[in-house]
Design an enzyme around this catalytic site. Sequence first.
Site, PDB file in Angstrom:
ATOM      1  N   LYS A 144      -6.762 -17.591 -46.835  1.00 12.14           N
ATOM      2  CA  LYS A 144      -5.631 -16.836 -46.346  1.00 12.14           C
ATOM      3  C   LYS A 144      -4.798 -16.148 -47.191  1.00 12.14           C
ATOM      4  O   LYS A 144      -4.127 -15.028 -47.015  1.00 12.14           O
ATOM      5  CB  LYS A 144      -4.963 -17.493 -45.350  1.00 12.14           C
ATOM      6  CG  LYS A 144      -5.549 -17.735 -43.903  1.00 12.14           C
ATOM      7  CD  LYS A 144      -5.097 -18.548 -42.756  1.00 12.14           C
ATOM      8  CE  LYS A 144      -5.676 -18.833 -41.536  1.00 12.14           C
ATOM      9  NZ  LYS A 144      -5.248 -19.396 -40.512  1.00 12.14           N
TER      10      LYS A 144
ATOM     11  N   ASP B  99      -1.377 -15.627 -36.629  1.00 17.67           N
ATOM     12  CA  ASP B  99      -1.203 -17.201 -36.393  1.00 17.67           C
ATOM     13  C   ASP B  99       0.308 -17.294 -35.604  1.00 17.67           C
ATOM     14  O   ASP B  99       0.250 -18.076 -34.628  1.00 17.67           O
ATOM     15  CB  ASP B  99      -1.010 -17.851 -37.372  1.00 17.67           C
ATOM     16  CG  ASP B  99      -2.824 -17.962 -37.942  1.00 17.67           C
ATOM     17  OD1 ASP B  99      -3.622 -17.864 -37.297  1.00 17.67           O
ATOM     18  OD2 ASP B  99      -2.916 -18.147 -39.342  1.00 17.67           O
TER      19      ASP B  99
END
Length: 270
Positions: free
Chosen positions: A65, A101
């Site tokens: 990420k 997220d």
Amino acid sequence: MDRYAVIGHPVEHSKSPLIHAAFARQTEQQLEYGKIQAPLDGFAGTVADLRARGYLGANVTVPFKFEAYALASELTERALNAGAVNTLSFKDGSIQGDNTDGVGLVRDILHNLKFPLAGKRVLLLGAGGAAEGVLGPLLEALPAKLWIANRTVEKAEAMAGRAGKAVLVPEASSFEALAGQVFDVIINATSSGLSNDKLPLPVGLFAPEALAYDMMYGREMPFMVYARAEGVQHIADGLGMLVEQAAEAFYIWRQVRPDTAPVIKALRES
Ligand code: ATR
């Protein structure tokens, strides 16, 4: 056929292909969604290869990420706040990076679990990538208090400091220093569950009717056991967050918002 994939290492256990296939069926979108394990030193090359093959986007999971953040040529505000990217969109000359997220967590709490966050006392456990990724959207939900507790206190303090633009400045401490505090929502964003470690949390942290939320899923985590022992009635794992972050990625790519409830239900039953 429009093509997407999740890139990770390891990636074989990812539920994202199942989730996106369910969204595509439900919304009658024609697309394929696969999983690709990139070599640990080969994330950028894997993305270049997907782009060359005409893929339109990718989800990015552990441990890439931060590399996805560095690779993106355009970053959304959410990605900038999180310092990490989990959703890439491939345009002609650019790679757009977003992070779904945090919004996935907040939507799961507000819409699926029907727990308010506005005006509530919220405790976030952990100060690693997972915690950092959800801090911005949690602050935007306007809690009365947001407290970050971490084993390494300096990391919690640095994270609270980085949230400088927010109306509410988070407080930061060790787990032990939480003694005497009371919270309405406690979110475990540490990776301690992976090693089955118990967090050294004091007793009495939960308000009556509080929510205990573990961002991990798949089995009963030590944090959930602790919450149950504290008499907490509302205990949730991260499966709803997983589906909600996927739904937001699907929306970014397809401009169609899938209904997440049946997909969460099907995953839970399987
Ligand atoms: P992730 O992407 O899962 O957040 P990370 O960035 O390595 O992974 O962060 C892991 C988080 O879980 C950190 O907050 C870490 O605490 P430290 O900052 O003190 O390392 C926390 N963590 C991991 N294992 C833990 C354990 N056994 N007890 C307490 N905290 C733990």
